[in-house]
Structures are given as C-alpha cells and as structure tokens.
Design an enzyme around this catalytic site. Structure first.
Site, PDB file in Angstrom:
ATOM      1  N   ASP A  15      50.727  38.642  34.372  1.00  0.00           N
ATOM      2  CA  ASP A  15      51.315  39.960  34.146  1.00  0.00           C
ATOM      3  C   ASP A  15      50.434  40.868  33.281  1.00  0.00           C
ATOM      4  OD1 ASP A  15      53.472  38.967  35.580  1.00  0.00           O
ATOM      5  OD2 ASP A  15      54.484  38.255  33.764  1.00  0.00           O
ATOM      6  N   LYS A  18      47.147  42.900  36.801  1.00  0.00           N
ATOM      7  CA  LYS A  18      46.161  42.614  37.866  1.00  0.00           C
ATOM      8  C   LYS A  18      46.422  43.461  39.100  1.00  0.00           C
ATOM      9  CE  LYS A  18      47.436  38.305  37.872  1.00  0.00           C
ATOM     10  NZ  LYS A  18      48.333  38.299  36.707  1.00  0.00           N
ATOM     11  N   GLY A  42      54.093  38.393  40.832  1.00  0.00           N
ATOM     12  CA  GLY A  42      54.723  39.700  41.001  1.00  0.00           C
ATOM     13  C   GLY A  42      53.711  40.720  40.538  1.00  0.00           C
ATOM     14  N   HIS A  43      53.093  41.412  41.479  1.00  0.00           N
ATOM     15  CA  HIS A  43      52.017  42.350  41.150  1.00  0.00           C
ATOM     16  C   HIS A  43      52.483  43.777  41.415  1.00  0.00           C
ATOM     17  CE1 HIS A  43      48.921  38.904  41.957  1.00  0.00           C
ATOM     18  NE2 HIS A  43      49.668  38.695  40.905  1.00  0.00           N
ATOM     19  N   GLN A 224      48.715  34.767  38.745  1.00  0.00           N
ATOM     20  CA  GLN A 224      48.866  34.036  37.487  1.00  0.00           C
ATOM     21  C   GLN A 224      47.641  34.269  36.582  1.00  0.00           C
ATOM     22  OE1 GLN A 224      49.702  31.923  40.551  1.00  0.00           O
ATOM     23  NE2 GLN A 224      51.537  33.126  40.281  1.00  0.00           N
TER      24      GLN A 224
HETATM   25  P1  GDP Z   1      50.333  41.461  37.283  1.00  0.00           P
HETATM   26  O1  GDP Z   1      51.223  40.320  37.619  1.00  0.00           O
HETATM   27  O2  GDP Z   1      49.144  41.049  36.485  1.00  0.00           O
HETATM   28  O3  GDP Z   1      49.947  42.271  38.477  1.00  0.00           O
HETATM   29  O4  GDP Z   1      51.170  42.431  36.329  1.00  0.00           O
HETATM   30  P2  GDP Z   1      52.716  42.888  36.540  1.00  0.00           P
HETATM   31  O5  GDP Z   1      52.768  43.885  37.624  1.00  0.00           O
HETATM   32  O6  GDP Z   1      53.590  41.703  36.634  1.00  0.00           O
HETATM   33  O7  GDP Z   1      53.020  43.529  35.138  1.00  0.00           O
HETATM   34  C1  GDP Z   1      52.284  44.608  34.625  1.00  0.00           C
HETATM   35  C2  GDP Z   1      53.238  45.777  34.332  1.00  0.00           C
HETATM   36  O8  GDP Z   1      52.576  46.751  33.526  1.00  0.00           O
HETATM   37  C3  GDP Z   1      53.668  46.516  35.567  1.00  0.00           C
HETATM   38  O9  GDP Z   1      54.946  47.045  35.351  1.00  0.00           O
HETATM   39  C4  GDP Z   1      52.649  47.650  35.676  1.00  0.00           C
HETATM   40  O10 GDP Z   1      53.135  48.784  36.372  1.00  0.00           O
HETATM   41  C5  GDP Z   1      52.422  47.973  34.232  1.00  0.00           C
HETATM   42  N1  GDP Z   1      51.068  48.436  33.871  1.00  0.00           N
HETATM   43  C6  GDP Z   1      49.870  48.074  34.407  1.00  0.00           C
HETATM   44  N2  GDP Z   1      48.859  48.638  33.727  1.00  0.00           N
HETATM   45  C7  GDP Z   1      49.416  49.381  32.744  1.00  0.00           C
HETATM   46  C8  GDP Z   1      48.890  50.178  31.671  1.00  0.00           C
HETATM   47  O11 GDP Z   1      47.686  50.312  31.478  1.00  0.00           O
HETATM   48  N3  GDP Z   1      49.803  50.774  30.837  1.00  0.00           N
HETATM   49  C9  GDP Z   1      51.150  50.634  31.003  1.00  0.00           C
HETATM   50  N4  GDP Z   1      51.936  51.250  30.136  1.00  0.00           N
HETATM   51  N5  GDP Z   1      51.676  49.884  31.995  1.00  0.00           N
HETATM   52  C10 GDP Z   1      50.822  49.253  32.842  1.00  0.00           C
HETATM   53  P1  IMO Z   2      51.531  36.996  38.100  1.00  0.00           P
HETATM   54  O1  IMO Z   2      50.599  36.806  39.257  1.00  0.00           O
HETATM   55  C1  IMO Z   2      53.675  35.250  34.715  1.00  0.00           C
HETATM   56  C2  IMO Z   2      54.945  31.085  35.111  1.00  0.00           C
HETATM   57  C3  IMO Z   2      56.430  30.824  35.191  1.00  0.00           C
HETATM   58  C4  IMO Z   2      56.496  29.466  34.515  1.00  0.00           C
HETATM   59  C5  IMO Z   2      55.224  28.785  35.011  1.00  0.00           C
HETATM   60  C6  IMO Z   2      55.422  27.868  36.210  1.00  0.00           C
HETATM   61  O2  IMO Z   2      52.574  38.025  38.317  1.00  0.00           O
HETATM   62  O3  IMO Z   2      50.764  37.180  36.833  1.00  0.00           O
HETATM   63  P2  IMO Z   2      55.889  28.295  38.792  1.00  0.00           P
HETATM   64  O4  IMO Z   2      57.008  28.999  39.473  1.00  0.00           O
HETATM   65  O5  IMO Z   2      54.536  28.862  39.082  1.00  0.00           O
HETATM   66  O6  IMO Z   2      55.920  26.803  38.983  1.00  0.00           O
HETATM   67  O7  IMO Z   2      56.173  28.519  37.219  1.00  0.00           O
HETATM   68  O8  IMO Z   2      54.340  29.820  35.370  1.00  0.00           O
HETATM   69  N1  IMO Z   2      54.420  32.039  36.111  1.00  0.00           N
HETATM   70  C7  IMO Z   2      54.063  33.288  35.824  1.00  0.00           C
HETATM   71  N2  IMO Z   2      54.139  33.979  34.679  1.00  0.00           N
HETATM   72  N3  IMO Z   2      53.120  35.811  35.804  1.00  0.00           N
HETATM   73  C8  IMO Z   2      52.998  35.123  36.955  1.00  0.00           C
HETATM   74  O9  IMO Z   2      52.352  35.607  38.037  1.00  0.00           O
HETATM   75  C9  IMO Z   2      53.525  33.813  37.017  1.00  0.00           C
HETATM   76  N4  IMO Z   2      53.602  32.870  37.987  1.00  0.00           N
HETATM   77  C10 IMO Z   2      54.138  31.795  37.420  1.00  0.00           C
HETATM   78  O10 IMO Z   2      57.161  31.791  34.487  1.00  0.00           O
HETATM   79  O11 IMO Z   2      56.387  29.602  33.131  1.00  0.00           O
HETATM   80 MG    MG Z   3      53.218  39.775  37.429  1.00  0.00          MG
END
Ligand code: GDP
Ligand code: IMO
Ligand code: MG
Length: 432
Positions: A15, A18, A42-43, A224
């Site tokens: 999170d 990416k 979840g991207h 991840q």
């Molecule tokens: P990922 O799993 O690495 O793709 O990240 P997620 O999408 O799960 O979580 C990142 C969250 O931060 C999302 O809600 C994005 O829209 C938000 N986000 C990404 N880059 C930025 C940033 O530079 N600033 C802020 N405030 N939010 C961001």
């Molecule tokens: P992105 O790509 C954050 C965490 C779960 C749990 C552990 C194992 O959005 O960054 P699993 O279901 O993979 O067996 O769970 O890994 N986890 C993540 N945490 N971002 C993710 O993906 C994750 N994918 C798995 O919360 O702790």
């Molecule tokens: Mg994510």
C-alpha cells in the site's frame, strides 16, 4: 542495446502507492507484467477524480495501450478476474490487451475456504490474511498438486487433478468442521470459466522474452512488498509469494540479466494491515492523524491500516535486497503540518545496533528504536511540480532519506492524482 525493462516494487508492508506510480509510468510501456501475488492486492489509480481499484489486473491497464500480462508467478481467482474485466468494460475500457500465462495457478473455491478456516482455527495466532485463498493456492503449487490456467484447456487432465484436490480438501475442511465441495459441480463451473478466458491464455515466457529482445519496453509490476516477502519479510506474518525484485525472474521466466532498472515505492511514513511486527508503529494520536490524513484504510478489505514513522532500517534492507536503482517517495503530502517528523535509523537489541532488518526479531527481546527527528513544514505541497518549490524542510527530509539510503529519490508523489508528481532525477526513458 540496453534492455528497456524496469521493475516497480513495494519496499514496506504494501500500500505504498504502487498502483498510482505504475499508472503514471506506464504510458510508454509495451508490456506491463504482474509477477506474483493475486487479488490480495489492491492498487488504486485516480484520474481526474475517477478512482479505480485493481486487484488482479495490472495497474498499467488504465494508462497504457501495451499488453498487460498476468505472469506465471501470479495466482488467479478467475471469477474475480472476470468481474474486474466486466467492471472496467462497463466504465468504457476495452480489455483486448489482457493476457494470462498458462503457467499461472488457479485459486479454487476450496483455497478460499481453507484460508478462512485456518485463520479462524489459529485464533490469536492468525496472520490476518485477506482471506482470498492466496496461501492455500501457493501451498498446492509448492506441493505440486496445484491446478494451472493451462490445465483448464485439457478437461481430462483438469478433472484428474481436481478429483485428488477435492478429496484432499474435503478431508481437511471436514476436520475444520466446514462444508465440503462437490467434484462435478466444481468441474462444470470451471469448464464454463475456462471458455471465458481461453482467448487470453498465452505462453508469457516466450512472448515477454521476445519483446525484450526486440527492444520493447517492459514494466514489471509488483504487488505487496518486501516486508511481506515469504523469505525476507516478517515471517510468518507475510504473504506466500516473493514480491521482491528477485521475484520478477522467478515469476515471469525472464533472466536477471535482462532487468535494467528497479524502482522501489516508499511511503514517506509506514503502514501495515494485518498482524505481525511493526517496530515504528504509533498507537497514539500521531498514528491516528496519519491514518486520518492519509486515508489509511485497506483497498482490498477496508481494514484500518496500522500507521507509524518511516523506518530506514527497513529502507536499507529494501535497497539491499531489491537492489534499488531509484526510490519513488509517496504520500509526503500527508506529513504536512507535523511539527516534528521522526525517522527510525537503527534498532538496538541486546546492546547491539542493527542498521538493516534482522532475521530474528522476537517479541521476547526488547527492541529499542534509534530515531532521528527532523523539522516539519506547514505549506500545502499538493500542487507543486518542481522540486525547488518544495518547502526547505520537505527537501531536507527527502535529501536526508537519499543520504541515509545512498539511493536517488527520483520521483516524489504529492497526492493520489495521476498529475501530482515531482521528478527529481531523469526518468525520461520511462516517462512519456
Ligand atoms: P498500492 O497497493 O501500493 O497500490 O497502494 P494502495 O492503492 O493500496 O494505497 C495507496 C493509497 O494512497 C491510495 O488510496 C492512493 O490513491 C493514495 N495515494 C497514492 N499516492 C499518494 C500520494 O502521493 N499522496 C496521497 N495523499 N495519497 C496517495
Ligand atoms: P498491495 O499490493 C498490504 C497482507 C495481509 C496479511 C498478509 C497475508 O495492495 O500492496 P494474504 O492474503 O496475502 O495471505 O495475507 O499480507 N497483505 C497486504 N497488505 N497490501 C497488500 O497488497 C497486501 N497483500 C497481502 O493483510 O497481513
Ligand atoms: Mg494496496
């Protein structure tokens, strides 16, 4: 000719943003390839206030006309995939450019039930998984009885494998006191699903390697992150794949020799979902402020994310293991308004200072974190496009990270929108 390949990986516990960075850096890519994980990811991609959350589809699918490949190392829940395709198509996107390597493993409904049953049975010792069946699917892959996407195209072979698996899983589910599966019902269900993805199944190994040889640009998309890596993360509180740069070669069949550039996405502070160690976690108002300002709630499960300061012990570990050529620093806008910002630079355990994440952290051994403290800034930075315009203390924070990690912070993200970026070093070979 230099290969035009680059990798984008997470350097913390996921999170980091990416999805956003992949979206921004993907327009020139001819291929965008996922190499591990599944719909535990979840991207998030935000374009002109329109939000997309991608779980199995490569995040490049929004901004690139290139081919998007779900690589051999990914585990695929076909029903989730079809739903994601349908939802994006409803929103006006055409997904003719999506393909799946025949070697990718299939997440079966019994994997999901096993994931849930095991977590429930483990009680206080649970991992806090996303309950998407990821672990049980990778277990079957390693145990050599997994079902691969390509198997679905050979009904007899598929049925044979399914028979063994249904018997084995039903035994296990019965022991957990859970409902069991019917072989025929599953067989029919998956034969129907196979017809819906048949045209997308390819030999990704040949196609991606040929593309690299032809000088095409290939972006490898990590899900991840390092600290969730099965080997190098906070085991056992990890996922079941290899989200590190090394995972690219295992999960796509592309030699390490062909990887050119490795970008690590790093959030300006730290978050984690699920159980497990988190040395710089803040269980106080400061942590709550990070969660509120950064909207730190899981994109897959909606769970509140645990929040804490940036940890450069982990940062060094990422530079080392991933061999980062660049850091992309995200969500630094969230730190605006913090009077002081702390950064972990070392762990002290039994009188010894660790600068890189140790393999044997134990709850029973007291961990003393060595912090540096930097001054904050109050100016809104979300509209800034040039590095020089950032507040002095914000630049100091970025340059401090660079110096400590001996790695360029080449790009800085100051908001969730595609347009909210600052380029500090040359990324022209990958940016439009
Ligand atoms: P990922 O799993 O690495 O793709 O990240 P997620 O999408 O799960 O979580 C990142 C969250 O931060 C999302 O809600 C994005 O829209 C938000 N986000 C990404 N880059 C930025 C940033 O530079 N600033 C802020 N405030 N939010 C961001
Ligand atoms: P992105 O790509 C954050 C965490 C779960 C749990 C552990 C194992 O959005 O960054 P699993 O279901 O993979 O067996 O769970 O890994 N986890 C993540 N945490 N971002 C993710 O993906 C994750 N994918 C798995 O919360 O702790
Ligand atoms: Mg994510």
């Amino acid at each position: 000719m230099e290969n035009k390949t680059f990798v984008i990986v997470g350097t913390q516990w996921g999170d980091e943003g990416k999805g956003k960075i992949i979206d921004v850096l993907s327009p020139k890519a001819d291929y965008i390839v996922r190499f591990q994980g599944g719909n535990n990811a979840g991207h998030t991609v935000v374009v002109n206030d329109e939000k997309f959350i991608l779980h199995l589809l490569p995040s490049g699918i929004i901004n690139s006309m290139g081919k998007c490949v779900i690589g051999a190392g990914v585990v695929v829940d076909i029903e989730v995939l079809l739903k994601e395709i349908e939802e994006l198509e409803k929103r006006g996107r055409k997904l003719d450019n999506l393909f799946i390597d025949e070697r990718a493993h299939v997440i079966m409904p019994y994997h999901i039930e096993m994931d849930k049953a095991k977590e429930e049975a483990m009680g206080a010792n649970k991992i806090g998984t996303t309950q998407r069946g990821i672990g049980p699917c990778y277990i079957d892959k390693i145990a050599r009885n997994g079902i691969r996407i390509g198997d679905l195209l050979e009904p007899e072979r598929f049925k044979d494998k399914l028979e063994w698996n249904v018997k084995e899983k039903n035994d296990m589910l019965t022991r957990y006191g859970k409902a069991t599966f019917d072989l025929e019902e599953l067989y029919e269900r998956f034969m129907k699903l196979a017809e819906k993805i048949r045209h997308r199944i390819i030999d990704g190994v040949v196609e991606i390697n040929e593309a690299i040889e032809e000088g095409k640009q290939v972006l490898f998309e990590g899900a991840q992150a390092l600290m969730l890596d099965i080997d190098y993360g906070t085991y056992p509180y990890v996922t079941s794949s290899s989200p590190t740069a090394g995972g690219v070669t295992v999960g796509t069949g592309v030699s390490p020799k062909k990887i050119n550039r490795i970008l690590g996405v790093m959030k300006a502070y730290t978050t984690r979902v699920g159980e497990g160690p988190f040395p710089t976690e803040l269980n106080d108002e400061m942590g709550e402020k990070l969660r509120a300002v950064g909207h730190e709630y899981g994109a897959t499960t909606g769970r509140p994310r645990r929040c804490g300061w940036l940890d450069l012990v982990i940062g060094r570990y990422a530079v080392l293991i991933d061999g980062l050529t660049d850091i992309v620093l995200t969500k630094i806008d969230v730190l605006t308004g913090f009077e002081k910002i702390k950064v972990a630079v070392g762990y002290e355990i039994d009188g010894k200072i660790y600068n890189s994440y140790p393999g044997n952290l134990r709850k029973s051994k007291p961990l003393n974190i060595v912090y540096d403290e930097l001054p904050g800034w109050t100016e809104d930075i979300t509209q800034i496009k040039n590095y020089d315009e950032l507040p002095e203390n914000c630049k100091k924070y970025i340059e401090y990270i660079e110096k400590k990690l001996k790695c360029n912070v080449s790009m800085i993200s100051v908001g969730p929108e595609r347009s909210q970026n600052i380029y500090r070093y040359d990324l022209t070979e990958i940016v439009k």
